[in-house]
Scaffold this motif. Structure first.
Motif, PDB file in Angstrom:
ATOM      1  N   VAL A  30      43.498  28.427  21.020  1.00  0.00           N
ATOM      2  CA  VAL A  30      44.279  29.648  20.837  1.00  0.00           C
ATOM      3  C   VAL A  30      44.023  30.183  19.436  1.00  0.00           C
ATOM      4  O   VAL A  30      44.032  29.427  18.472  1.00  0.00           O
ATOM      5  N   GLN A  31      43.776  31.469  19.343  1.00  0.00           N
ATOM      6  CA  GLN A  31      43.650  32.120  18.041  1.00  0.00           C
ATOM      7  C   GLN A  31      44.881  33.011  17.845  1.00  0.00           C
ATOM      8  O   GLN A  31      45.239  33.787  18.738  1.00  0.00           O
ATOM      9  N   LEU A  32      45.495  32.887  16.692  1.00  0.00           N
ATOM     10  CA  LEU A  32      46.696  33.643  16.364  1.00  0.00           C
ATOM     11  C   LEU A  32      46.465  34.416  15.077  1.00  0.00           C
ATOM     12  O   LEU A  32      46.012  33.839  14.079  1.00  0.00           O
ATOM     13  N   VAL A  33      46.794  35.703  15.093  1.00  0.00           N
ATOM     14  CA  VAL A  33      46.602  36.542  13.917  1.00  0.00           C
ATOM     15  C   VAL A  33      47.897  37.293  13.639  1.00  0.00           C
ATOM     16  O   VAL A  33      48.330  38.122  14.453  1.00  0.00           O
ATOM     17  N   GLU A  34      48.504  36.996  12.489  1.00  0.00           N
ATOM     18  CA  GLU A  34      49.734  37.673  12.086  1.00  0.00           C
ATOM     19  C   GLU A  34      49.432  38.940  11.298  1.00  0.00           C
ATOM     20  O   GLU A  34      48.398  39.035  10.641  1.00  0.00           O
ATOM     21  N   SER A  35      50.379  39.867  11.348  1.00  0.00           N
ATOM     22  CA  SER A  35      50.295  41.086  10.558  1.00  0.00           C
ATOM     23  C   SER A  35      51.710  41.626  10.357  1.00  0.00           C
ATOM     24  O   SER A  35      52.663  41.152  10.990  1.00  0.00           O
ATOM     25  N   GLY A  36      51.827  42.611   9.474  1.00  0.00           N
ATOM     26  CA  GLY A  36      53.098  43.284   9.293  1.00  0.00           C
ATOM     27  C   GLY A  36      53.866  42.895   8.053  1.00  0.00           C
ATOM     28  O   GLY A  36      54.917  43.479   7.771  1.00  0.00           O
ATOM     29  N   GLY A  37      53.379  41.922   7.313  1.00  0.00           N
ATOM     30  CA  GLY A  37      54.073  41.539   6.094  1.00  0.00           C
ATOM     31  C   GLY A  37      53.902  42.583   5.005  1.00  0.00           C
ATOM     32  O   GLY A  37      53.165  43.560   5.160  1.00  0.00           O
ATOM     33  N   GLY A  38      54.610  42.377   3.906  1.00  0.00           N
ATOM     34  CA  GLY A  38      54.500  43.306   2.790  1.00  0.00           C
ATOM     35  C   GLY A  38      55.604  43.111   1.786  1.00  0.00           C
ATOM     36  O   GLY A  38      56.365  42.144   1.850  1.00  0.00           O
ATOM     37  N   LEU A  39      55.689  44.067   0.854  1.00  0.00           N
ATOM     38  CA  LEU A  39      56.728  44.070  -0.173  1.00  0.00           C
ATOM     39  C   LEU A  39      57.864  44.989   0.277  1.00  0.00           C
ATOM     40  O   LEU A  39      57.617  46.143   0.653  1.00  0.00           O
ATOM     41  N   VAL A  40      59.080  44.480   0.243  1.00  0.00           N
ATOM     42  CA  VAL A  40      60.222  45.261   0.701  1.00  0.00           C
ATOM     43  C   VAL A  40      61.410  44.993  -0.220  1.00  0.00           C
ATOM     44  O   VAL A  40      61.535  43.899  -0.777  1.00  0.00           O
ATOM     45  N   THR A  67      57.419  39.617   0.861  1.00  0.00           N
ATOM     46  CA  THR A  67      58.007  39.536  -0.471  1.00  0.00           C
ATOM     47  C   THR A  67      59.191  40.484  -0.544  1.00  0.00           C
ATOM     48  O   THR A  67      59.048  41.679  -0.275  1.00  0.00           O
ATOM     49  N   VAL A  68      60.355  39.939  -0.880  1.00  0.00           N
ATOM     50  CA  VAL A  68      61.579  40.736  -0.978  1.00  0.00           C
ATOM     51  C   VAL A  68      61.967  40.809  -2.446  1.00  0.00           C
ATOM     52  O   VAL A  68      62.336  39.806  -3.058  1.00  0.00           O
ATOM     53  N   SER A  69      61.854  41.996  -3.002  1.00  0.00           N
ATOM     54  CA  SER A  69      62.103  42.161  -4.429  1.00  0.00           C
ATOM     55  C   SER A  69      62.433  43.611  -4.731  1.00  0.00           C
ATOM     56  O   SER A  69      61.909  44.523  -4.092  1.00  0.00           O
ATOM     57  N   SER A  70      63.293  43.806  -5.719  1.00  0.00           N
ATOM     58  CA  SER A  70      63.601  45.155  -6.146  1.00  0.00           C
ATOM     59  C   SER A  70      62.727  45.558  -7.328  1.00  0.00           C
ATOM     60  O   SER A  70      62.820  46.692  -7.816  1.00  0.00           O
TER      61      SER A  70
END
Length: 123
Positions: A2-12, A120-123
């Motif tokens: 099985v190959q799994l590819v995540e996406s959608g992360g970022g700085l918020v 990443t959750v940061s102000s």
């Protein structure tokens, strides 16, 4: 295999939301229970959420219950993690994983892993 590819992360910013996606290929995805885990610096990898092959059963870590939602679209071979009301403590690399037919909260039960997506959750 099985190959799994995540996406959608970022700085918020704190209180913000993201939708993480995990695209699967390589075998019959619809027969696999799927899970999301995260790994923060200085901490061990931890369970976040899991979903049965049908989508009818879900489990969540207490720390994310009510804020995160796991779902899946078997027609698209994709599992999602909607993350909301984010806190700085949610900062981590998020991984999806495939567990075979039995839903599990245990890392050892997951055979295949993606490469992870950074949140990443940061102000």
């Amino acid at each position: 295999q099985v190959q799994l590819v995540e996406s959608g992360g970022g700085l918020v910013q704190p209180g913000g939301s993201l939708r993480l996606s995990c695209a699967a290929s390589g075998r019959t995805f619809s027969r696999d229970a799927m899970g999301w885990f995260r790994h923060a610096p200085g901490k061990e990898r931890e369970f976040v959420a899991a979903i049965s092959w049908s989508g009818g059963t879900t489990y969540y870590a207490n720390s994310v219950k009510g804020r995160f939602t796991i779902s899946r679209d078997n027609a698209k071979n994709t599992v999602y993690l909607q993350v909301s009301s984010l806190e700085p403590e949610d900062t981590a690399v998020y991984y999806c994983a495939a567990a075979g037919s039995i839903i599990s909260l245990r890392i050892a039960q997951y055979e295949y892993w993606g490469q992870g997506t950074q949140v990443t959750v940061s102000s």
